[in-house]
Design a protein around this motif. Structure first.
Motif, PDB file in Angstrom:
ATOM      1  N   ARG A   3      -6.129   8.565  -6.500  1.00  0.00           N
ATOM      2  CA  ARG A   3      -5.080   8.742  -5.486  1.00  0.00           C
ATOM      3  C   ARG A   3      -4.062   7.613  -5.561  1.00  0.00           C
ATOM      4  O   ARG A   3      -2.853   7.846  -5.441  1.00  0.00           O
ATOM      5  CB  ARG A   3      -5.693   8.803  -4.085  1.00  0.00           C
ATOM      6  N   GLU A   4      -4.523   6.381  -5.752  1.00  0.00           N
ATOM      7  CA  GLU A   4      -3.601   5.248  -5.862  1.00  0.00           C
ATOM      8  C   GLU A   4      -2.682   5.422  -7.072  1.00  0.00           C
ATOM      9  O   GLU A   4      -1.480   5.155  -6.993  1.00  0.00           O
ATOM     10  CB  GLU A   4      -4.379   3.933  -5.973  1.00  0.00           C
ATOM     11  N   GLN A   5      -3.247   5.875  -8.193  1.00  0.00           N
ATOM     12  CA  GLN A   5      -2.428   6.095  -9.389  1.00  0.00           C
ATOM     13  C   GLN A   5      -1.413   7.211  -9.153  1.00  0.00           C
ATOM     14  O   GLN A   5      -0.256   7.102  -9.571  1.00  0.00           O
ATOM     15  CB  GLN A   5      -3.319   6.439 -10.584  1.00  0.00           C
ATOM     16  N   GLN A   6      -1.854   8.271  -8.476  1.00  0.00           N
ATOM     17  CA  GLN A   6      -0.939   9.376  -8.195  1.00  0.00           C
ATOM     18  C   GLN A   6       0.191   8.921  -7.283  1.00  0.00           C
ATOM     19  O   GLN A   6       1.348   9.296  -7.488  1.00  0.00           O
ATOM     20  CB  GLN A   6      -1.697  10.548  -7.554  1.00  0.00           C
ATOM     21  N   MET A   7      -0.149   8.101  -6.274  1.00  0.00           N
ATOM     22  CA  MET A   7       0.882   7.595  -5.364  1.00  0.00           C
ATOM     23  C   MET A   7       1.862   6.696  -6.128  1.00  0.00           C
ATOM     24  O   MET A   7       3.071   6.766  -5.913  1.00  0.00           O
ATOM     25  CB  MET A   7       0.244   6.814  -4.207  1.00  0.00           C
ATOM     26  N   ALA A   8       1.349   5.845  -6.995  1.00  0.00           N
ATOM     27  CA  ALA A   8       2.216   4.956  -7.771  1.00  0.00           C
ATOM     28  C   ALA A   8       3.140   5.762  -8.671  1.00  0.00           C
ATOM     29  O   ALA A   8       4.338   5.467  -8.774  1.00  0.00           O
ATOM     30  CB  ALA A   8       1.376   3.985  -8.601  1.00  0.00           C
ATOM     31  N   MET A   9       2.596   6.818  -9.278  1.00  0.00           N
ATOM     32  CA  MET A   9       3.429   7.650 -10.151  1.00  0.00           C
ATOM     33  C   MET A   9       4.488   8.392  -9.331  1.00  0.00           C
ATOM     34  O   MET A   9       5.636   8.520  -9.775  1.00  0.00           O
ATOM     35  CB  MET A   9       2.559   8.638 -10.924  1.00  0.00           C
ATOM     36  N   ALA A  10       4.111   8.853  -8.141  1.00  0.00           N
ATOM     37  CA  ALA A  10       5.080   9.547  -7.287  1.00  0.00           C
ATOM     38  C   ALA A  10       6.180   8.584  -6.851  1.00  0.00           C
ATOM     39  O   ALA A  10       7.367   8.933  -6.845  1.00  0.00           O
ATOM     40  CB  ALA A  10       4.379  10.149  -6.077  1.00  0.00           C
ATOM     41  N   ASN A  11       5.791   7.365  -6.485  1.00  0.00           N
ATOM     42  CA  ASN A  11       6.780   6.351  -6.091  1.00  0.00           C
ATOM     43  C   ASN A  11       7.702   6.012  -7.259  1.00  0.00           C
ATOM     44  O   ASN A  11       8.909   5.840  -7.085  1.00  0.00           O
ATOM     45  CB  ASN A  11       6.095   5.097  -5.565  1.00  0.00           C
ATOM     46  N   GLN A  12       7.121   5.908  -8.441  1.00  0.00           N
ATOM     47  CA  GLN A  12       7.918   5.601  -9.633  1.00  0.00           C
ATOM     48  C   GLN A  12       8.912   6.733  -9.891  1.00  0.00           C
ATOM     49  O   GLN A  12      10.086   6.477 -10.179  1.00  0.00           O
ATOM     50  CB  GLN A  12       6.990   5.423 -10.830  1.00  0.00           C
ATOM     51  N   ALA A  13       8.449   7.979  -9.773  1.00  0.00           N
ATOM     52  CA  ALA A  13       9.338   9.123 -10.010  1.00  0.00           C
ATOM     53  C   ALA A  13      10.464   9.138  -8.973  1.00  0.00           C
ATOM     54  O   ALA A  13      11.624   9.404  -9.311  1.00  0.00           O
ATOM     55  CB  ALA A  13       8.538  10.423  -9.950  1.00  0.00           C
ATOM     56  N   ALA A  58       6.930  -3.747 -10.031  1.00  0.00           N
ATOM     57  CA  ALA A  58       5.958  -4.129  -9.010  1.00  0.00           C
ATOM     58  C   ALA A  58       5.075  -2.945  -8.651  1.00  0.00           C
ATOM     59  O   ALA A  58       3.878  -3.098  -8.414  1.00  0.00           O
ATOM     60  CB  ALA A  58       6.678  -4.663  -7.772  1.00  0.00           C
ATOM     61  N   LEU A  59       5.641  -1.750  -8.626  1.00  0.00           N
ATOM     62  CA  LEU A  59       4.848  -0.555  -8.322  1.00  0.00           C
ATOM     63  C   LEU A  59       3.792  -0.320  -9.393  1.00  0.00           C
ATOM     64  O   LEU A  59       2.695   0.136  -9.116  1.00  0.00           O
ATOM     65  CB  LEU A  59       5.747   0.689  -8.225  1.00  0.00           C
ATOM     66  N   GLN A  60       4.138  -0.650 -10.627  1.00  0.00           N
ATOM     67  CA  GLN A  60       3.200  -0.453 -11.726  1.00  0.00           C
ATOM     68  C   GLN A  60       2.252  -1.627 -11.875  1.00  0.00           C
ATOM     69  O   GLN A  60       1.336  -1.586 -12.667  1.00  0.00           O
ATOM     70  CB  GLN A  60       3.961  -0.244 -13.033  1.00  0.00           C
ATOM     71  N   GLY A  61       2.464  -2.686 -11.120  1.00  0.00           N
ATOM     72  CA  GLY A  61       1.595  -3.854 -11.201  1.00  0.00           C
ATOM     73  C   GLY A  61       1.925  -4.776 -12.347  1.00  0.00           C
ATOM     74  O   GLY A  61       1.097  -5.567 -12.760  1.00  0.00           O
ATOM     75  N   HIS A  62       3.135  -4.678 -12.901  1.00  0.00           N
ATOM     76  CA  HIS A  62       3.541  -5.531 -14.016  1.00  0.00           C
ATOM     77  C   HIS A  62       4.715  -6.413 -13.601  1.00  0.00           C
ATOM     78  O   HIS A  62       5.642  -5.937 -12.960  1.00  0.00           O
ATOM     79  CB  HIS A  62       3.998  -4.685 -15.209  1.00  0.00           C
TER      80      HIS A  62
END
Length: 119
Positions: A58-68, A97-101
């Motif tokens: 879920r965290e990865q999906q949220m991060a991908m949605a935020n990135q998109a 920052a959203l991707q943690g890099h």
């Protein structure tokens, strides 16, 4: 014989065999309880692992949605008259920052690590 000196040898042996059988039955009962508890603990650990895995997904999906969403906003802003380099840099850093890099050397390469959510 110490407890019951009036008993015959056969009676004492019968009592001893009865006590031995009771001890063996108690041992088997305890082993069964141990196996049951162990099985329940293993099942619980399996469910905990599933919950942790689902949270990570879920965290990865949220991060991908935020990135998109951020990419969509950037595309919209670029097409609507352009942005300054500072605005683009800010969005780029937010995306990183959203991707943690870290996206800039001044950030020191520090990664805050995974979320420590409550279990």
């Amino acid at each position: 014989w110490k407890e019951n000196p009036a008993l015959t040898e056969a009676q004492v042996q019968a009592m001893a065999l009865g006590r031995q059988a009771s001890v063996e039955m108690e041992l088997k009962r305890r082993e069964a309880v141990y196996r049951d508890v162990l099985n329940k603990q293993q099942t619980l650990m399996m469910y905990v692992q599933k919950v942790i895995t689902n949270r990570k997904v879920r965290e990865q999906q949220m991060a991908m949605a935020n990135q998109a969403q951020l990419m969509s906003q950037m595309n919209g802003m670029l097409g609507a008259g352009g942005m300054s380099q500072m605005e683009l840099l800010g969005l780029y850093q937010q995306l990183g920052a959203l991707q943690g890099h870290p996206t800039h050397p001044s950030m020191g390469g520090k990664n805050p690590g995974p979320s420590k959510g409550n279990l």
